[in-house]
Enzyme design. Structure first.
Site, short mmCIF file in Angstrom:
data_model
loop_
_atom_site.label_atom_id
_atom_site.label_comp_id
_atom_site.label_asym_id
_atom_site.label_seq_id
_atom_site.Cartn_x
_atom_site.Cartn_y
_atom_site.Cartn_z
N ASN A 1 0.59 -1.22 -0.07
CA ASN A 1 0.02 0.17 0.15
C ASN A 1 0.96 1.29 -0.27
OD1 ASN A 1 -1.70 2.27 0.89
ND2 ASN A 1 -2.54 1.00 2.00
N ARG B 1 -2.58 -2.06 -3.44
CA ARG B 1 -3.73 -1.21 -3.30
C ARG B 1 -3.62 -0.68 -4.06
NH1 ARG B 1 -4.83 3.06 1.47
NH2 ARG B 1 -7.48 3.38 0.76
N HIS C 1 -12.46 3.17 0.58
CA HIS C 1 -12.58 1.67 1.20
C HIS C 1 -13.74 0.75 0.62
CE1 HIS C 1 -12.89 4.64 4.50
NE2 HIS C 1 -11.80 4.52 4.68
N ARG D 1 -11.60 15.44 8.43
CA ARG D 1 -12.08 15.67 7.03
C ARG D 1 -14.01 16.47 7.29
NH1 ARG D 1 -11.18 10.39 3.98
NH2 ARG D 1 -8.79 10.67 3.22
N GLU E 1 -8.38 -4.87 5.04
CA GLU E 1 -8.12 -4.61 4.05
C GLU E 1 -6.83 -5.37 3.01
OE1 GLU E 1 -8.30 -0.80 4.87
OE2 GLU E 1 -9.05 -0.68 2.96
#
Ligand code: AMP
Length: 397
Positions: free
Chosen positions: A7, A90, A179, A240, A384
Site C-alpha cells: 500500500n 492497493r 474503502h 475531513r 483489507e
C-alpha cells in the site's frame, strides 16, 4: 503461496507478507519518509518490532529494503525472493475503467495513470510502487486492487451529482466511493456469519476509521456509499469535513483570504472531529476522554460524528427498502462502544435493540444487538490486506 501486499503513499509504503493458504501474516511493516531520509519499521510475526534509519531516496530503495528484511538470515521470514509468489497492490482510484481487481499489465498501468487527475496524491504514488516492484521482482506477477471498484455497481441515480451533465462526460465528475475493499470484505463476512448467501441479504457497512464511509450493500452489490468523487464527501471524519454546503467555500475563502486550494486543504486536514473539537484531537480515544471530563467541544464533535452516521444509515435503509444487518468496522467501529451505542440509539424505529454487554467489546467479531432485535447489528473487523491477498491469488492461479 506467499503474497506481498503493498500500500504505497507518496512518502510511505505499508506492506504485509501473507501466506495465502493459512491466511497468516508472516511479517509486516512500514517505510516512512521516502524521499526525505527513510525509516523502516519491520515486524516478523510473533517478534519484536525493529526500526532502522535507511536512506530511501525513492520507493525502489524502500522496496529493496523490504525485500532485504523479508529475506534476511536472522529476522527474515522467507529464504529468497522465489518464495514470494505474487504482489498485490492497493490502488486508490480505478475510475470507471476498473470494476474489479486485475492482473497488472502495461495497459493497466496506463489506465491507472489516466485516472491520476481524480486522485492526484494517491494514484501516482501507487504507480511508483508498482514500477519499483516491477524493477526488483520482474518475474513476479502483480495484481491491482482498487478502492473504488466495489462501488462500480452503484446505479446512476446514486452516483450522479446534480451538476451539468457535461462535467460527467468531459471530466468524469461523479460519485465513485472508496474503502471498497473493506466494504466488500465486511459485507461478505457478515453473510458468512449470519449463514446466508451474500446475494440474499441487505447490509449497511459503517467503516469508521480516521477516514470513514458508510455503504449500502444490497444482495452483494454496493448500491450507494457516502464518499464521492473524492474521499471528502459524506461522514464527518478525523480531519475531513464530509458533506457541507458548498457555498461555505466562497464565504470562508473571502473571510479568511483563502484560495480554493487553501479551502480544500482546510476541509481535508483541519476539519472533522479535529476541527470541531477546537483542534484537540482527531483520535476518538482522546475525544471520548475529554467529553467524559466535561469538554463541551469534544462532546459536540463526537455527537456530530454519530448523528451523521445515523442519518446515513437511515438514508440507506430507504435506498434498499430495508436492511438485515448493520456492521461496524475499522478503528472506531471496532473499538468505540460509546460511538456504536450512540448511533444505535437513533435506530429504535427500525426495531434495533442494543445488547449493552456484548457492545462492551473491542476489535472482535460480535453481535451487539439482542436476539429479539429486528435488525442484527454486528462488529466485524476489517482486513483489507487479506482481501487484497485473496484477490491476488484468485487472479493469478
Ligand atoms: P483506522 O483509520 O481504521 O486505523 O482508525 C483509526 C482511528 O480509530 C483512530 O484515529 C481512533 O480515532 C480510533 N480508535 C482506535 N482505537 C480506538 C479505541 N480503543 N477506542 C476508540 N477509538 C479508537
Amino acid at each position: 503461496m506467499n503474497v506481498l501486499v503493498i500500500n504505497c503513499g507518496s512518502s510511505s509504503l505499508k506492506f504485509q507478507l501473507i501466506n495465502s493458504e493459512t491466511e497468516g501474516v508472516l511479517a509486516k511493516g512500514l517505510c516512512e519518509r521516502i524521499g526525505i531520509d527513510g525509516v523502516l519499521t519491520y515486524t516478523p510475526a510473533g517478534e519484536e518490532k525493529e526500526k532502522s534509519n535507511l536512506a530511501m531516496p525513492t520507493h525502489t530503495e524502500a522496496i529493496q529494503f523490504v525485500i532485504d528484511a523479508l529475506t534476511n538470515e536472522k529476522t527474515g521470514v522467507v529464504k529468497s525472493l522465489d518464495e514470494i509468489g505474487a504482489v498485490g497492490h492497493r490502488v486508490v482510484h480505478g475510475g470507471e475503467a476498473f470494476t474489479k481487481s486485475v492482473v497488472i499489465t502495461e495497459e493497466v498501468i496506463k489506465a491507472i495513470e489516466d485516472n491520476n487527475d481524480l486522485a492526484p496524491l494517491h494514484n501516482p504514488a501507487n504507480i511508483i510502487g508498482i514500477r519499483a516492484c516491477e524493477t526488483l521482482m520482474p518475474k513476479t506477477p502483480m495484481v491491482a486492487v482498487f478502492d473504488t471498484a466495489f462501488h462500480q455497481t452503484m446505479p446512476a441515480k446514486a452516483y450522479m451529482y446534480g451538476l451539468p451533465y457535461e462535467y460527467y462526460e468531459k471530466y468524469g465528475v461523479r460519485r465513485y466511493g472508496f474503502h471498497g475493499t473493506s466494504h466488500s470484505f465486511v459485507s461478505k463476512r457478515v453473510a458468512e456469519l449470519v449463514g446466508k448467501p451474500v446475494d440474499q441479504i441487505k447490509t449497511i457497512v459503517c467503516h469508521l476509521g480516521n477516514g470513514a464511509s458508510v455503504s449500502a450493500v444490497e444482495y452483494g452489490k454496493s448500491v450507494d456509499t457516502s464518499m464521492g468523487l473524492t474521499p471528502l464527501e459524506g461522514l464527518v471524519m478525523g480531519t475531513r469535513s464530509g458533506d457541507i454546503d458548498p457555498a461555505i467555500l466562497e464565504y470562508i475563502g473571502r473571510k479568511e483570504g483563502l484560495d480554493l486550494e487553501g479551502c480544500i486543504s482546510m476541509l481535508n486536514k483541519k476539519s472533522g472531529v479535529f476541527g470541531l473539537s477546537g483542534n484537540l484531537s482527531s483520535d476518538f480515544r482522546d475525544l471520548d476522554d475529554a467529553a467524559a471530563s466535561g469538554n463541551d467541544k469534544a462532546k459536540t464533535a463526537v455527537d456530530v460524528f454519530c448523528y451523521r452516521v445515523a442519518k446515513y444509515i437511515g438514508s440507506y435503509v430507504a435506498a434498499m427498502n430495508g436492511v438485515d444487518v448493520i456492521a461496524f468496522t475499522a478503528g472506531i467501529g471496532e473499538n468505540d462502544a460509546h460511538v456504536r451505542k450512540t448511533v444505535m440509539g437513533y435506530l429504535g424505529y427500525l426495531g434495533v435493540n442494543l445488547d449493552a454487554v456484548a457492545n462492551d467489546s473491542h476489535g472482535e467479531e460480535v453481535t451487539i444487538s439482542t436476539p429479539d432485535s429486528k435488525v442484527k447489528v454486528m462488529v466485524v473487523p476489517t482486513n483489507e490486506e487479506l482481501a487484497i491477498c485473496r484477490d491476488t491469488v484468485a487472479l493469478i492461479k
